[in-house]
Design an enzyme around this catalytic site. Structure first.
Site, short mmCIF file in Angstrom:
data_model
loop_
_atom_site.label_atom_id
_atom_site.label_comp_id
_atom_site.label_asym_id
_atom_site.label_seq_id
_atom_site.Cartn_x
_atom_site.Cartn_y
_atom_site.Cartn_z
N SER A 142 0.85 -1.19 0.00
CA SER A 142 0.00 0.00 0.00
C SER A 142 0.89 1.24 0.00
O SER A 142 1.99 1.20 0.56
CB SER A 142 -0.88 0.02 1.25
OG SER A 142 -1.54 1.25 1.36
N TYR A 155 -0.48 -0.47 10.47
CA TYR A 155 -0.73 -0.69 9.04
C TYR A 155 0.42 -0.13 8.21
O TYR A 155 0.96 -0.83 7.35
CB TYR A 155 -2.06 -0.03 8.64
CG TYR A 155 -2.49 -0.39 7.23
CD1 TYR A 155 -3.02 -1.64 6.96
CD2 TYR A 155 -2.38 0.52 6.18
CE1 TYR A 155 -3.42 -1.99 5.66
CE2 TYR A 155 -2.77 0.19 4.90
CZ TYR A 155 -3.30 -1.07 4.65
OH TYR A 155 -3.69 -1.40 3.36
P1 NAP Z 1 -10.96 -6.68 2.91
O1 NAP Z 1 -12.17 -6.39 2.11
O2 NAP Z 1 -11.00 -6.41 4.36
O3 NAP Z 1 -10.53 -8.22 2.66
C1 NAP Z 1 -9.51 -8.80 3.41
C2 NAP Z 1 -9.43 -10.27 3.05
O4 NAP Z 1 -8.36 -10.86 3.81
C3 NAP Z 1 -10.69 -11.05 3.40
O5 NAP Z 1 -10.88 -12.06 2.43
C4 NAP Z 1 -10.36 -11.67 4.75
O6 NAP Z 1 -11.17 -12.81 4.97
C5 NAP Z 1 -8.87 -12.00 4.51
N1 NAP Z 1 -8.08 -12.19 5.73
C6 NAP Z 1 -7.84 -11.28 6.71
N2 NAP Z 1 -7.08 -11.83 7.67
C7 NAP Z 1 -6.79 -13.09 7.26
C8 NAP Z 1 -6.06 -14.16 7.83
N3 NAP Z 1 -5.42 -14.04 9.02
N4 NAP Z 1 -5.99 -15.35 7.17
C9 NAP Z 1 -6.62 -15.49 5.98
N5 NAP Z 1 -7.32 -14.51 5.38
C10 NAP Z 1 -7.43 -13.33 6.03
O7 NAP Z 1 -9.69 -5.89 2.37
P2 NAP Z 1 -9.31 -5.27 0.92
O8 NAP Z 1 -9.59 -3.83 0.97
O9 NAP Z 1 -9.88 -6.12 -0.17
O10 NAP Z 1 -7.72 -5.42 1.00
C11 NAP Z 1 -6.99 -6.41 0.29
C12 NAP Z 1 -5.52 -6.02 0.34
O11 NAP Z 1 -5.33 -4.75 -0.30
C13 NAP Z 1 -4.98 -5.84 1.76
O12 NAP Z 1 -3.67 -6.33 1.84
C14 NAP Z 1 -5.01 -4.33 1.96
O13 NAP Z 1 -4.08 -3.90 2.92
C15 NAP Z 1 -4.62 -3.87 0.56
N6 NAP Z 1 -5.01 -2.48 0.26
C16 NAP Z 1 -6.31 -2.12 0.23
C17 NAP Z 1 -6.64 -0.81 -0.08
C18 NAP Z 1 -8.07 -0.38 -0.18
O14 NAP Z 1 -8.31 0.83 -0.48
N7 NAP Z 1 -9.07 -1.24 0.02
C19 NAP Z 1 -5.64 0.15 -0.34
C20 NAP Z 1 -4.31 -0.25 -0.26
C21 NAP Z 1 -4.00 -1.57 0.02
P3 NAP Z 1 -11.48 -13.38 6.46
O15 NAP Z 1 -11.76 -12.19 7.33
O16 NAP Z 1 -12.64 -14.31 6.29
O17 NAP Z 1 -10.25 -14.12 6.87
#
Ligand code: NAP
Length: 272
Positions: A142, A155
């Site tokens: 990120s 984070y």
């Molecule tokens: P999200 O909607 O919260 O999804 C997170 C996913 O990770 C879910 O499938 C969750 O499923 C899984 N997860 C979390 N902890 C886990 C664990 N210990 N073991 C296995 N699975 C786990 O997040 P997102 O926004 O799609 O983010 C995806 C990635 O993009 C992350 O790395 C985030 O930091 C990065 N990112 C996102 C943004 C943004 O704007 N959204 C920006 C920059 C970077 P369960 O809870 O069922 O395990």
């Protein structure tokens, strides 16, 4: 040579960005192993893929748990064969607030979800990738890792570490046929984003995210498209760098020599 049907392991594939990546890779004929801790949403991703003619294997596992990661690799190996694409996408951004008030377990849990899982899953797939002399490891980092924020210290620290881990990985994988990238997926309105924007703790400590998501939001498919291009091999010369969906990949590829010589698109300490 890698087998005709490739296998990708996508962590955090039950929703948000991980689901978009899984759908796009499956559409390209890649068999996808999907991992998250809870089954219902994970099964939904698998069902969507299968409905569109793809091949998906949902596996519930906590990717911060070494034994669970070992077991899930065994399951994938039995069902699909070797993993040639790893997408370390599982992430968490729950520890929000001043460092002196934050719950230490919550703070550490963000670090483990973002960093330890990336290390454990990479470590687990690498022996086979090295034997096959082929592989891609894409770490969802990120821009938060480059831009310190006072109330998101776990984070931003863990994402900085993921970006640095990616470069360390690249240096240890020279001439192996394995390439690695950190990517910034852009501001994507997911459950993680909703927590930042709508939770009481988010509204109190990181209200700027409401503006960030309003002004710079992109669809989750952009990260998936970027990954598709990275695993096509066209950007192998940029292995080890942090690439954002807001970057122009053609330009970066053209400038790869300059980028690598000057250590750009990497974490560096600039001194005057
Ligand atoms: P999200 O909607 O919260 O999804 C997170 C996913 O990770 C879910 O499938 C969750 O499923 C899984 N997860 C979390 N902890 C886990 C664990 N210990 N073991 C296995 N699975 C786990 O997040 P997102 O926004 O799609 O983010 C995806 C990635 O993009 C992350 O790395 C985030 O930091 C990065 N990112 C996102 C943004 C943004 O704007 N959204 C920006 C920059 C970077 P369960 O809870 O069922 O395990």
């Amino acid at each position: 040579m890698h087998p005709t049907t490739q296998t990708a392991l996508i962590t955090g594939a039950s929703r948000g960005i991980g689901r978009a990546i899984a759908l796009e890779l499956a559409q390209q004929g890649i068999q996808v192993a999907l991992v998250a801790r809870s089954l219902p949403d994970l099964q939904k991703t698998a069902d969507l893929i299968i409905q569109h003619g793809g091949t998906a294997l949902p596996i519930t596992a906590d990717v911060t748990d070494q034994q669970a990661v070992f077991s899930l690799l065994q399951t994938i190996s039995t069902q699909f064969g070797p993993v040639s694409i790893l997408i370390n996408n599982a992430g968490s951004h729950r520890a929000i607030g001043p460092i002196w008030e934050i719950d230490p377990d919550l703070w550490w849990s963000d670090i483990e979800t973002n960093l330890r899982s990336t290390f454990l899953c990479s470590r687990a797939v690498l022996p086979t990738m090295l034997a096959q002399k082929h592989g891609y490891i894409i770490n969802i980092s990120s821009n938060a890792g480059n831009e310190p924020r006072p109330y998101s210290s776990a984070y931003s620290s863990s994402k900085a570490a993921v970006t640095r881990f990616t470069e360390s990985l690249m240096l240890s994988l020279q001439d192996t046929g394995i390439y690695t990238f950190a990517i910034h997926p852009g501001s994507v309105r997911t459950e993680m984003a909703d927590h930042l924007i709508n939770s009481p703790v988010g509204q109190r400590w990181v209200p700027e995210f409401r503006t960030i998501y309003a002004e710079t939001q992109v669809p989750s498919s952009q990260a998936a498209h970027l990954i598709t291009r990275l695993i096509s091999g066209e950007a192998n010369s940029l292995s080890g760098t942090l690439i954002s969906v807001y970057d122009n990949l053609e330009t970066l590829i053209e400038q790869a020599h300059h980028i690598n010589n000057n250590k750009l698109y990497r974490l560096r300490l600039h001194k005057s």
